[in-house]
Design a protein around this motif. Structure first.
Motif, PDB file in Angstrom:
ATOM      1  N   TYR A 115       0.840  -1.199   0.000  1.00 24.65           N
ATOM      2  CA  TYR A 115       0.000   0.000   0.000  1.00 24.65           C
ATOM      3  C   TYR A 115       0.876   1.251   0.000  1.00 24.65           C
ATOM      4  O   TYR A 115       1.820   1.359   0.788  1.00 24.65           O
ATOM      5  N   VAL A 116       0.545   2.197  -0.889  1.00 23.32           N
ATOM      6  CA  VAL A 116       1.279   3.464  -0.969  1.00 23.32           C
ATOM      7  C   VAL A 116       0.338   4.666  -1.064  1.00 23.32           C
ATOM      8  O   VAL A 116       0.767   5.749  -1.444  1.00 23.32           O
ATOM      9  N   GLY A 117      -0.929   4.485  -0.717  1.00 25.89           N
ATOM     10  CA  GLY A 117      -1.911   5.558  -0.853  1.00 25.89           C
ATOM     11  C   GLY A 117      -1.796   6.648   0.190  1.00 25.89           C
ATOM     12  O   GLY A 117      -0.849   6.682   0.985  1.00 25.89           O
ATOM     13  N   PRO A 118      -2.789   7.514   0.233  1.00 24.36           N
ATOM     14  CA  PRO A 118      -2.749   8.701   1.094  1.00 24.36           C
ATOM     15  C   PRO A 118      -3.112   8.450   2.563  1.00 24.36           C
ATOM     16  O   PRO A 118      -2.935   9.333   3.388  1.00 24.36           O
ATOM     17  N   CYS A 119      -3.616   7.268   2.890  1.00 23.47           N
ATOM     18  CA  CYS A 119      -4.054   6.999   4.264  1.00 23.47           C
ATOM     19  C   CYS A 119      -2.943   6.361   5.099  1.00 23.47           C
ATOM     20  O   CYS A 119      -1.893   5.992   4.588  1.00 23.47           O
TER      21      CYS A 119
END
Length: 141
Positions: A122-126
């Motif tokens: 995971y590399v998203g904004p959360c």
């Protein structure tokens, strides 16, 4: 180059001081991001939504989010009872989660509700991390 007795003592004191200050600031361990997209391209990147449960909110219990899927890993955050999280990778008794953090971020902002062609960290904004799975109940998925 030869160092005199007084200078060598000063040099040794300075070296000891520097080595002590370097060890006084431990290097933070990297957080292992949960893998997303493990269910394949026909499923959401994180296939479930869970709710923090099984703690005693009146006692101020919070669920510790850790950098790795183990009890001795660094605590990176704490979540209150009823916090909603995305359920991504599972590792024995641990659950890799992705969750919104901040006043203006919501569960839908985490970008894990659509499919991926291949699994990836995971590399998203959360925010993300690892929690003991027994403290998260499945809500959807």
């Amino acid at each position: 180059m030869r160092i005199s007795g007084c200078s060598s003592l000063l040099f040794l004191a300075l070296a000891a001081s520097l080595s002590g200050s370097l060890s006084a600031h431990p290097v933070e361990e990297p957080v292992r991001a949960p893998m997303v997209g493990l269910e394949g391209p026909a499923s959401d990147a994180c296939p479930g939504i869970g709710r923090v449960n099984g703690l005693e909110p009146r006692k101020g219990d919070l669920l510790r989010v850790r950098a790795e899927a183990n009890e001795v890993a660094e605590v990176t955050d704490e979540l209150a009872v009823s916090t909603l999280v995305w359920l991504c990778e599972a590792d024995e008794d641990w659950q890799g989660i992705v969750y919104p953090k901040g006043e203006f971020q919501e569960l839908g902002d985490c970008r894990v509700s659509s499919s991926l062609a291949e699994p990836e960290p995971y590399v998203g904004p959360c925010q993300f991390g690892w929690v003991q799975a027994k403290y998260v109940e499945l809500v959807a998925g």
